[in-house]
Design a protein around this motif. Structure first.
Motif, PDB file in Angstrom:
ATOM      1  N   LYS A  19       0.840  -1.199   0.000  1.00  0.00           N
ATOM      2  CA  LYS A  19       0.000   0.000   0.000  1.00  0.00           C
ATOM      3  C   LYS A  19       0.875   1.250   0.000  1.00  0.00           C
ATOM      4  O   LYS A  19       1.864   1.325   0.713  1.00  0.00           O
ATOM      5  CB  LYS A  19      -0.906   0.037   1.237  1.00  0.00           C
ATOM      6  CG  LYS A  19      -1.663  -1.239   1.513  1.00  0.00           C
ATOM      7  CD  LYS A  19      -2.938  -1.305   0.736  1.00  0.00           C
ATOM      8  CE  LYS A  19      -3.810  -2.464   1.128  1.00  0.00           C
ATOM      9  NZ  LYS A  19      -3.300  -3.784   0.893  1.00  0.00           N
ATOM     10  N   VAL A  20       0.478   2.230  -0.809  1.00  0.00           N
ATOM     11  CA  VAL A  20       1.225   3.483  -0.906  1.00  0.00           C
ATOM     12  C   VAL A  20       0.239   4.641  -0.877  1.00  0.00           C
ATOM     13  O   VAL A  20      -0.780   4.612  -1.567  1.00  0.00           O
ATOM     14  CB  VAL A  20       2.052   3.548  -2.215  1.00  0.00           C
ATOM     15  CG1 VAL A  20       2.775   4.869  -2.316  1.00  0.00           C
ATOM     16  CG2 VAL A  20       3.026   2.393  -2.280  1.00  0.00           C
ATOM     17  N   LEU A  21       0.544   5.649  -0.085  1.00  0.00           N
ATOM     18  CA  LEU A  21      -0.242   6.874  -0.036  1.00  0.00           C
ATOM     19  C   LEU A  21       0.659   8.006  -0.508  1.00  0.00           C
ATOM     20  O   LEU A  21       1.693   8.276   0.100  1.00  0.00           O
ATOM     21  CB  LEU A  21      -0.737   7.145   1.388  1.00  0.00           C
ATOM     22  CG  LEU A  21      -1.461   8.460   1.616  1.00  0.00           C
ATOM     23  CD1 LEU A  21      -2.746   8.530   0.791  1.00  0.00           C
ATOM     24  CD2 LEU A  21      -1.772   8.633   3.103  1.00  0.00           C
ATOM     25  N   ALA A  22       0.289   8.619  -1.619  1.00  0.00           N
ATOM     26  CA  ALA A  22       1.086   9.714  -2.173  1.00  0.00           C
ATOM     27  C   ALA A  22       0.243  10.979  -2.175  1.00  0.00           C
ATOM     28  O   ALA A  22      -0.982  10.923  -2.203  1.00  0.00           O
ATOM     29  CB  ALA A  22       1.524   9.378  -3.596  1.00  0.00           C
ATOM     30  N   PHE A  23       0.912  12.132  -2.157  1.00  0.00           N
ATOM     31  CA  PHE A  23       0.194  13.393  -2.127  1.00  0.00           C
ATOM     32  C   PHE A  23       1.003  14.479  -2.805  1.00  0.00           C
ATOM     33  O   PHE A  23       2.220  14.439  -2.843  1.00  0.00           O
ATOM     34  CB  PHE A  23      -0.192  13.794  -0.695  1.00  0.00           C
ATOM     35  CG  PHE A  23       0.792  13.358   0.354  1.00  0.00           C
ATOM     36  CD1 PHE A  23       1.818  14.189   0.760  1.00  0.00           C
ATOM     37  CD2 PHE A  23       0.678  12.102   0.935  1.00  0.00           C
ATOM     38  CE1 PHE A  23       2.714  13.788   1.727  1.00  0.00           C
ATOM     39  CE2 PHE A  23       1.581  11.695   1.903  1.00  0.00           C
ATOM     40  CZ  PHE A  23       2.604  12.544   2.308  1.00  0.00           C
ATOM     41  N   TRP A  24       0.278  15.418  -3.369  1.00  0.00           N
ATOM     42  CA  TRP A  24       0.852  16.559  -4.075  1.00  0.00           C
ATOM     43  C   TRP A  24       0.304  17.824  -3.433  1.00  0.00           C
ATOM     44  O   TRP A  24      -0.636  17.776  -2.655  1.00  0.00           O
ATOM     45  CB  TRP A  24       0.469  16.501  -5.559  1.00  0.00           C
ATOM     46  CG  TRP A  24       1.192  15.432  -6.307  1.00  0.00           C
ATOM     47  CD1 TRP A  24       2.264  15.581  -7.129  1.00  0.00           C
ATOM     48  CD2 TRP A  24       0.914  14.025  -6.284  1.00  0.00           C
ATOM     49  NE1 TRP A  24       2.667  14.369  -7.619  1.00  0.00           N
ATOM     50  CE2 TRP A  24       1.855  13.387  -7.105  1.00  0.00           C
ATOM     51  CE3 TRP A  24      -0.041  13.239  -5.645  1.00  0.00           C
ATOM     52  CZ2 TRP A  24       1.878  12.025  -7.311  1.00  0.00           C
ATOM     53  CZ3 TRP A  24      -0.023  11.870  -5.840  1.00  0.00           C
ATOM     54  CH2 TRP A  24       0.926  11.276  -6.671  1.00  0.00           C
ATOM     55  N   ASN A  25       0.870  18.958  -3.780  1.00  0.00           N
ATOM     56  CA  ASN A  25       0.369  20.237  -3.282  1.00  0.00           C
ATOM     57  C   ASN A  25       0.655  20.406  -1.794  1.00  0.00           C
ATOM     58  O   ASN A  25      -0.102  21.047  -1.074  1.00  0.00           O
ATOM     59  CB  ASN A  25      -1.136  20.380  -3.552  1.00  0.00           C
ATOM     60  CG  ASN A  25      -1.555  21.809  -3.777  1.00  0.00           C
ATOM     61  OD1 ASN A  25      -0.776  22.626  -4.242  1.00  0.00           O
ATOM     62  ND2 ASN A  25      -2.793  22.131  -3.453  1.00  0.00           N
ATOM     63  N   VAL A  26       1.760  19.823  -1.324  1.00  0.00           N
ATOM     64  CA  VAL A  26       2.072  19.861   0.097  1.00  0.00           C
ATOM     65  C   VAL A  26       3.123  20.917   0.406  1.00  0.00           C
ATOM     66  O   VAL A  26       2.903  21.785   1.233  1.00  0.00           O
ATOM     67  CB  VAL A  26       2.538  18.478   0.594  1.00  0.00           C
ATOM     68  CG1 VAL A  26       3.035  18.550   2.015  1.00  0.00           C
ATOM     69  CG2 VAL A  26       1.400  17.482   0.489  1.00  0.00           C
TER      70      VAL A  26
END
Length: 111
Positions: free
Chosen positions: A45-52
């Motif tokens: 499982k991978v949780l990625a995020f942008w706009n941080v």
């Protein structure tokens, strides 16, 4: 990201670690090449995020570009992955307990 049937794909430990490493490498590349960050990996499982780190009006398209890159990479590895792209307000930073903390993101848009 979630790899369909990952726990049943590989029966020996060496092949499991090798496959997992290849997926994590492809995932990291896709996220980083589009300006994203990821929370610590948890199995497949991978949780990625942008706009941080800085506000970007194109964060949604960057997420989709990373997803497309990852789909191509995992297809070459013969894997079936499930991906989701969501957006909305969230809080990010180091979270956890007094003895164990990790950088992550939480909020109503986080699956």
């Amino acid at each position: 990201m979630d790899i369909g049937g990952f726990h049943m794909l590989v029966v020996d430990e060496v092949a499991l670690v090798s496959t997992h490493s290849a997926v994590i490498q492809a995932t990291s590349q896709a996220i980083q090449s589009t300006g994203g960050l990821s929370a610590p990996f948890a199995g497949d499982k991978v949780l990625a995020f942008w706009n941080v780190r800085s506000a970007r009006s194109d964060h949604a398209s960057r997420c989709v570009a990373a997803a497309q890159e990852l789909l191509q990479a995992t297809k070459k590895l013969g894997l079936n992955v499930r991906l989701a792209c969501t957006g909305g307000p969230a809080s990010f930073g180091p979270m956890g307990t007094k003895t164990q903390r990790a950088f992550t993101v939480v909020g109503p848009c986080v699956p």
